[in-house]
Motif scaffolding. Structure first.
Motif, short mmCIF file in Angstrom:
data_model
loop_
_atom_site.label_atom_id
_atom_site.label_comp_id
_atom_site.label_asym_id
_atom_site.label_seq_id
_atom_site.Cartn_x
_atom_site.Cartn_y
_atom_site.Cartn_z
N UNK A 601 23.84 88.19 121.94
CA UNK A 601 23.29 87.22 121.37
C UNK A 601 22.88 87.10 120.01
N UNK A 602 22.18 88.43 119.91
CA UNK A 602 21.75 88.73 118.37
C UNK A 602 22.86 88.99 117.70
N UNK A 603 24.02 89.64 117.99
CA UNK A 603 25.16 90.10 117.28
C UNK A 603 25.74 88.89 117.06
N UNK A 604 26.09 87.88 117.70
CA UNK A 604 26.66 86.41 117.43
C UNK A 604 25.74 85.79 116.31
N UNK A 605 24.43 85.90 116.47
CA UNK A 605 23.75 85.23 115.78
C UNK A 605 23.77 85.77 114.15
N UNK A 606 23.82 87.30 114.24
CA UNK A 606 23.91 87.86 112.73
C UNK A 606 25.23 88.01 112.34
N UNK A 643 30.43 95.60 112.04
CA UNK A 643 29.53 94.64 111.55
C UNK A 643 29.61 94.53 109.92
N UNK A 644 29.14 93.39 109.56
CA UNK A 644 29.21 93.28 107.96
C UNK A 644 27.65 92.88 107.57
N UNK A 645 26.80 92.51 108.26
CA UNK A 645 25.53 92.33 107.76
C UNK A 645 24.51 93.36 108.08
N UNK A 646 23.42 93.56 107.26
CA UNK A 646 22.33 94.56 107.45
C UNK A 646 21.56 94.43 108.57
#
Length: 892
Positions: A601-606, A643-646
């Motif tokens: 869920x966190x990965x989808x959010x980020x 992943x692309x975000x910090x």
């Protein structure tokens, strides 16, 4: 008053017995006319016609010494030393009474003799009463060595203590360990027997039996043949005087207990021509141990004195002189005893010059008990310190013992047949410095049966047929079918016990008559069979226990044994499909699942808006794709997008860190669990049985065996609550059929079975209740000693280790649980079933995607009928095939 009358009557008896003193009717000159005299006491008559050769020679050397002192001009107060003779005839009272008569009428200042120890025991206290020295030439009783008890007694012959020591050392030389003693019932016989027993005990030797010869009735106490043949010992020590020894040997000849079956060791020489020539073969091989003079062992003697004495002997009694080589040692001991008294008297009187009175003063009285030699202490001091080289060797005494200090030697003579005649051949010599060594002539010992090999000292079993019972039971005794050249098939015994019997047969030469008994024959029944003389030997895995030793005897151990516990191997355990999940508890597994979902869920959010792999997907499709990212990271292969975000990168680091810990913990826990599962048994050893971990009715025990005795003693307190088995084979079948859970049996049997036959059975724990197997035979079996010696010989040579390696350490089974860490399919089956199920789900999902157009067409038909929705104007039949698949089919 009564004691005075008793002395008077004794004096009357002595006066009347004056007539029994024999007159010397030989060519020897008279020597009884002087006032100073020595008394010689000899065993037999004083004439040549009624004397044995030994007595005749000793008497001749006594007289020769007296005449030689006159030739050397040895005088006492200007007078030569005279002599008197007494014949005791071997009777104590005769020797005592005749001596008393002569002492009452003569100035006796010293006694040479007597011949026998029993006479010395009576006459020595008498000489102490008279204060005169007595030096015996043949009394050897060890009790006479006590200086406090016999203060005036000396002897030139060695004590029986020394003779006993030489016999013990002779036994050690030939590795003999035991013997039988035949002795005469008097002081000489009983004293010698006691001395030999003490010497044997001091040297770890054994006297197994003592047989008495009655000197009065001239008979053996008991049946000589039965006494000897019923014993396993074949060494016989005959401790008797010459005349008695001849009678005993004749009795032994009649009973056929001489050679070649027995080895006799005599303490005195017998006349070989007194036996029948037919019996000569039985006498061959006997050994005679007797004291000798120094010349026999190449030690110095006084040859000047000896030659002078021989010249006198040949001058006055040439008929009795046997030649210098044939004069026995006792005659030379007689000369040295006489010469010691002569020298001591001469030295005493030569030191008392210018004296007003004679150097020797005697209180005269008509009653012999009242006569005394005055100032005798000086004479005894001279005897104790007088050292000279005599005709037998160095003569020396001390104040502490009646025995001579030096000049003690012994010889062993061997009866051999030379030129069809029996002769004494010297073979060994002994001295206090060298013990037993070869005689200078280097003669070979001929043993009974004319053998050149020294006997073992035990009853020979060679050529004897033995009834041997063996009980079938691998690997101790098994059968094997073999075919001969004609194709005939016979059964041959193989195994540990048949191999051992073959080795013993080669070493001992017995003839085996083997009976094979079935494995259901009880071991206690075998013991009873031996006790009842059904068999001579039982050979097998028969445990040596106290209850059996009360009935029979055992050899030394032929196999060192202990008990072991046997169970079914853990490889037969039931399948556990979910064993691979056991390292983590249910809560931990739920936490892992929650962590994966939360991370997804966190990965989808980020990443949902910025990551190309997620932004064009529906919410559900994106969440599913995000779930794959932490799951792949934890399992190891990784996700197929980056992943692309910090925040995503930080979340990735957290998931990777969590995966490291989970994988390491899982791997360690799973390895430990698998190892424990492989080694896990229902019990770990005998302690679990004692603690009741197994129901008693599930424990298999062979009845009427030593294992049953152990179980009753150590586990059930005498209650027979186990599962009874008849044979050892029933142990294995009962375990395989799950009739029992565990069993107790001998270690060797179980090791062989689990290594070679029953590969799905295993042993647990270590050995306990250590014991030994032995060959069984009757108590007091005559071949016991020789069998024991050969068994010990095989143990020392390592034969038992070789047999054990051959029959017990062969391994044809492969026990994976003991030698490998490989996992069985049963243990890991659950993992593969799970994998198969997951693969099945993926196939179903693939099929679901393939059938998607059909599902949509069917769904439109349903909607058309239910909702009135009309289909597109373009029929599916004309729609291109590549358009049948919806545009978002891959999103799922």
């Amino acid at each position: 008053m009564s004691s005075l009358w008793s002395l008077r009557w004794l004096w009357i008896y002595l006066f009347i017995s004056q007539s029994v003193v024999s007159n010397v009717r030989t060519a020897w000159p008279a020597s009884d006319s002087t006032n100073i005299q020595l008394l010689g006491i000899f065993g037999n008559g004083l004439n040549m016609n009624d004397s044995t050769p030994g007595t005749l020679w000793s008497r001749a050397m006594f007289k020769a010494a007296m005449l030689l002192s006159q030739q050397y001009n040895i005088t006492i107060d200007g007078q030569f030393i005279g002599s008197q003779l007494v014949a005791s005839e071997g009777k104590v009272m005769t020797a005592f009474s005749n001596s008393c008569l002569l002492i009452s009428t003569s100035n006796i200042v010293g006694i040479v003799g007597p011949t026998f120890s029993r006479e010395s025991h009576f006459i020595a206290p008498f000489t102490e009463q008279l204060s005169i020295p007595m030096i015996s030439y043949s009394s050897t009783d060890p009790d006479l060595s006590d200086r406090e008890a016999y203060s005036t007694f000396y002897r030139t012959v060695p004590s029986d203590n020394t003779a006993a020591l030489t016999i013990a050392q002779l036994f050690m030389k030939f590795n003999w360990t035991s013997s039988i003693i035949i002795y005469q019932n008097d002081a000489f016989g009983s004293g010698g027997a006691k001395a030999i027993t003490d010497a044997f005990n001091d040297n770890n030797l054994t006297i197994t039996q003592m047989i008495m010869f009655d000197t009065v009735t001239h008979t053996i106490r008991g049946d000589l043949k039965n006494l000897l043949l019923s014993s396993s010992i074949r060494n016989v020590i005959l401790w008797a005087e010459t005349n008695h020894a001849s009678l005993i040997l004749q009795r032994a000849i009649d009973c056929d207990v001489l050679g070649p079956h027995f080895t006799w060791i005599l303490s005195s020489t017998v006349q070989l021509n007194s036996f029948s020539q037919v019996d000569n073969a039985k006498l061959i091989g006997m050994l005679i141990i007797e004291p000798v003079v120094g010349s026999a062992v190449n030690q110095p003697i006084n040859t000047t004195l000896l030659n002078a004495a021989y010249d006198i002997w040949q001058q006055y009694e040439p008929d009795s002189f046997p030649g210098p080589e044939n004069v026995n040692a006792y005659a030379l001991f007689t000369f040295d005893a006489t010469w010691l008294l002569i020298r001591s008297l001469e030295q005493l009187c030569s030191t008392t010059t210018n004296r007003p009175s004679p150097c020797l003063s005697i209180v005269n009285d008509s009653f012999c008990f009242n006569r005394r030699l005055l100032n005798s202490s000086s004479l005894f001091d001279i005897i104790n310190t007088n050292t000279f080289l005599g005709v037998s060797g160095l003569v020396q005494f001390s104040t502490n013992s009646t025995d001579r200090v030096n000049g003690i030697y012994y010889i062993v003579k061997n009866i051999q047949s030379l030129s069809n005649e029996l002769n004494y051949v010297p073979v060994l010599v002994w001295s206090s410095l060298d013990a037993w060594t070869s005689h200078s002539q280097k003669n070979t010992i001929v043993w009974p049966g004319q053998s050149l090999v020294a006997p073992t000292g035990y009853a020979s079993i060679a050529g004897v047929t033995l009834r041997i019972a063996v009980i079938e039971g691998p690997p101790f005794t098994m059968t094997k079918e073999v075919a001969d050249g004609n194709g005939t098939i016979t059964k041959k015994l193989i195994g540990y016990i048949p191999d051992l019997l073959d080795i013993l047969q080669m070493k001992m030469g017995f003839i085996p008559n083997i009976t094979l008994l079935s494995s259901d024959h009880s071991y206690n029944g075998l013991v009873d069979d031996i006790a009842n003389n059904v068999y001579d030997i039982v050979a097998g895995d028969v445990t040596i226990i106290a209850a059996r030793r009360e009935k029979v005897s055992f050899t030394d151990s032929i196999y060192d044994n202990s008990l072991r516990v046997i169970i079914q191997d853990t490889a037969s355990a039931s399948i556990d499909f979910w064993f691979y999940l056991r390292p983590f508890s249910l809560k931990v597994r739920l936490c892992i699942l929650g962590t994966i979902i939360f991370s997804a869920l966190l990965m989808y959010l980020f990443e949902g808006r910025d990551n190309a792999k997620l932004k064009d997907r529906s919410i559900i499709s994106g969440i599913v794709m995000s779930t794959w990212y932490p799951l792949g990271t934890i399992m190891g292969p990784g996700a197929d997008f980056e992943v692309n975000t910090g925040a995503g990168r930080l979340l990735t680091f957290s998931v990777i860190f969590l995966s490291f810990v989970l994988v390491a913990t899982y791997q360690a826990s799973l390895t430990s669990s698998l190892t424990l599962k492989q080694t896990q048994n229902i019990i770990s050893g005998i302690d679990d049985i004692k603690n009741g971990k197994i129901p008693y009715g599930r424990i298999g025990i062979v009845t009427y065996s030593s294992i049953e005795a152990y179980y009753l003693r150590e586990i059930s307190n005498g209650i027979r609550n186990f599962y009874p088995l008849r044979t050892k084979e029933a142990i294995f079948t009962s375990l395989l059929n799950k009739v029992i859970d565990v069993a107790i049996m001998d270690e060797g049997v179980l090791e062989y079975a689990t290594n070679s036959i029953y590969c799905n059975l295993t042993l647990v724990g270590t050995g306990f209740d250590r014991s030994a197997f032995g060959l069984v035979f009757q108590k007091n079996w005559i071949y016991e000693q020789v069998l024991d010696v050969n068994i010990l010989s095989l143990r020392e040579s390592g034969t038992f280790d070789d047999l054990k390696s051959k029959w017990f350490q062969a391994n044809t089974c492969s026990h994976s649980s003991d030698t490998s860490n490989e996992l069985s399919i049963e243990v890991m089956g659950g993992l593969f079933v799970t994998f198969a199920a997951m693969c099945g789900l993926s196939i179903l999902f693939f099929i679901w995607l393939i059938l998607s157009p059909i599902r949509r067409h069917l769904w439109q038909i349903v909607l058309e009928h239910l909702c009135g929705v009309r289909p597109s104007t373009r029929t599916p039949s004309v729609i291109p095939l590549n358009e049948l698949r919806p545009s978002n089919a891959t999103d799922a």
